[in-house]
Design a protein around this motif. Structure first.
Motif, short mmCIF file in Angstrom:
data_model
loop_
_atom_site.label_atom_id
_atom_site.label_comp_id
_atom_site.label_asym_id
_atom_site.label_seq_id
_atom_site.Cartn_x
_atom_site.Cartn_y
_atom_site.Cartn_z
N PHE A 292 0.84 -1.21 0.00
CA PHE A 292 0.00 0.00 0.00
C PHE A 292 0.87 1.25 0.00
O PHE A 292 0.60 2.22 -0.71
N ALA A 293 1.92 1.26 0.83
CA ALA A 293 2.79 2.44 0.93
C ALA A 293 3.46 2.72 -0.40
O ALA A 293 3.56 3.87 -0.84
N ASN A 294 3.91 1.66 -1.07
CA ASN A 294 4.56 1.82 -2.37
C ASN A 294 3.58 2.41 -3.38
O ASN A 294 3.93 3.29 -4.15
N GLU A 295 2.34 1.93 -3.32
CA GLU A 295 1.33 2.44 -4.24
C GLU A 295 1.03 3.92 -3.96
O GLU A 295 0.86 4.72 -4.89
N ARG A 296 0.98 4.29 -2.67
CA ARG A 296 0.73 5.70 -2.34
C ARG A 296 1.86 6.59 -2.82
O ARG A 296 1.64 7.71 -3.25
N THR A 297 3.11 6.07 -2.72
CA THR A 297 4.25 6.85 -3.21
C THR A 297 4.12 7.08 -4.72
O THR A 297 4.33 8.18 -5.21
N PHE A 298 3.74 6.01 -5.43
CA PHE A 298 3.53 6.15 -6.88
C PHE A 298 2.47 7.20 -7.16
O PHE A 298 2.65 8.06 -8.03
N ALA B 208 5.65 14.51 -17.73
CA ALA B 208 5.59 13.17 -18.33
C ALA B 208 6.74 12.31 -17.82
O ALA B 208 6.56 11.14 -17.49
N ALA B 209 7.94 12.90 -17.72
CA ALA B 209 9.12 12.14 -17.26
C ALA B 209 8.93 11.67 -15.82
O ALA B 209 9.25 10.53 -15.48
N ILE B 210 8.38 12.54 -14.96
CA ILE B 210 8.18 12.18 -13.55
C ILE B 210 7.20 11.01 -13.45
O ILE B 210 7.39 10.07 -12.67
N ALA B 211 6.15 11.05 -14.28
CA ALA B 211 5.17 9.96 -14.25
C ALA B 211 5.83 8.64 -14.63
O ALA B 211 5.63 7.61 -13.97
N VAL B 212 6.66 8.65 -15.67
CA VAL B 212 7.30 7.41 -16.14
C VAL B 212 8.31 6.91 -15.11
O VAL B 212 8.33 5.72 -14.76
N VAL B 213 9.14 7.82 -14.58
CA VAL B 213 10.13 7.40 -13.58
C VAL B 213 9.42 6.91 -12.32
O VAL B 213 9.86 5.95 -11.69
N GLY B 214 8.31 7.55 -11.97
CA GLY B 214 7.53 7.11 -10.81
C GLY B 214 7.03 5.69 -10.96
O GLY B 214 7.08 4.90 -10.01
N TYR B 215 6.58 5.35 -12.16
CA TYR B 215 6.12 3.97 -12.39
C TYR B 215 7.29 3.00 -12.32
O TYR B 215 7.19 1.95 -11.67
N TRP B 216 8.39 3.37 -12.96
CA TRP B 216 9.58 2.52 -12.98
C TRP B 216 10.07 2.26 -11.55
O TRP B 216 10.43 1.14 -11.17
N GLN B 217 10.00 3.31 -10.72
CA GLN B 217 10.41 3.20 -9.32
C GLN B 217 9.45 2.31 -8.53
O GLN B 217 9.87 1.51 -7.70
N SER C 145 15.90 6.62 -4.82
CA SER C 145 15.07 7.22 -5.85
C SER C 145 15.83 8.31 -6.60
O SER C 145 16.45 9.18 -6.00
N PRO C 146 15.77 8.29 -7.94
CA PRO C 146 16.41 9.37 -8.70
C PRO C 146 15.53 10.62 -8.78
O PRO C 146 15.96 11.67 -9.24
N LEU C 147 14.28 10.50 -8.30
CA LEU C 147 13.33 11.59 -8.52
C LEU C 147 13.65 12.87 -7.75
O LEU C 147 13.52 13.96 -8.31
N PRO C 148 14.08 12.80 -6.47
CA PRO C 148 14.39 14.06 -5.78
C PRO C 148 15.47 14.86 -6.50
O PRO C 148 15.36 16.09 -6.63
N LEU C 149 16.52 14.18 -6.99
CA LEU C 149 17.58 14.89 -7.72
C LEU C 149 17.03 15.49 -9.00
O LEU C 149 17.31 16.65 -9.33
N LEU C 150 16.23 14.69 -9.73
CA LEU C 150 15.63 15.18 -10.97
C LEU C 150 14.78 16.43 -10.70
O LEU C 150 14.88 17.44 -11.41
#
Lengths: 122, 134
Positions: free
Chosen positions: B32-38, B81-90, B107-112
């Protein structure tokens, strides 16, 4: 640390059934079938995401009626997905659902890009 | 963490003892937590798209910088769009790590996100200065 919970532990229809704890009479408390209210919080997260889709839909509506209504319709679809996440096991359906949300966001971004160039900025 | 947790459950322990499986269903709370992060990253992506669209469609043009709005808005939309794709990949990577009891990847997202917001702030300052000098 409490024992791990399985997907079937998150079934609200089991509320009120006798608890698995020995010597605990009466209906099971909410924490028993939704530990940490994880299920409820995830449901609310889906609701927030649907509202975010609707906000983008309203913004698109300002420049293009059909595209805006389409995005608003997608918000409705995400709102519907809110009910389906109870299947917590990572099945093909969950992967497909989240991949679908991702591809929808990418599609909305493409619509926004097209509108940026062909729309009529005021 | 998930692995240590599983060892306290007799059912899972017996199952693991009978057949040495490398993947187990993680604690549903982690799923559930992983899904909420996504979902949180999905909303971040939508906010970026909304901001980009708003800049291009709703802002008046910058005097002297006719391409200014597109310069700011288009990267925001692409980033969404990039954040959505990276979010799914993560999400997929985290779920795999949870199933295998491995540590989750950083996660690479905070740096991005930080790099993109910093870069956009610089571009915005340049556009505003160019517009002011006009």
């Amino acid at each position: 640390m409490p024992p791990p919970r399985r997907a079937e532990d998150f079934d609200p229809s089991r509320a009120g059934t006798p608890g698995s704890r020995p010597g605990a009479p009466g209906p099971r408390p909410a924490e028993d079938f939704d530990p940490g209210l994880a299920r409820e919080r995830t449901r609310l997260a889906w609701t927030r995401t649907a509202i975010a889709f609707a906000a983008v839909g309203a913004a698109v509506l300002k420049s293009h009626l059909v595209a805006g209504l389409t995005v608003l319709g997608l918000a409705g679809v995400v709102w519907g997905l809110r009910q389906l996440f109870r299947d917590t096991a990572v099945t093909r359906s969950q992967t497909a659902r989240l991949l679908g949300v991702t591809l929808t966001v990418v599609a909305v971004a493409l619509v926004a890009l097209v509108l940026s160039f062909v729309g009529h900025p005021r | 963490m998930a692995t240590a947790d599983h060892s306290s459950d007799p059912g899972v322990a017996a199952e693991a003892g009978a057949a040495p499986v490398t993947e187990t269903e993680p604690d549903a709370r982690y799923t559930f937590a992983n899904e909420r992060t996504f979902l949180a990253w999905t909303r971040t992506a939508l906010a970026f798209i909304l901001a980009g669209l708003g800049i291009v469609q709703l802002l008046p043009p910058f005097p002297g910088v006719p391409w200014g709005r597109h310069l700011l808005g288009v990267p925001l939309i692409v980033l969404g769009a990039a954040i959505a794709v990276v979010g799914y990949w993560q999400w997929a990577g985290n779920q795999k790590a949870l199933r295998r009891g491995e540590p989750v990847r950083r996660s690479p997202l905070p740096l991005l996100l930080a790099a993109a917001i910093g870069g956009l702030a610089v571009v915005t300052a340049v556009v505003l200065l160019l517009s002011a000098m006009h």
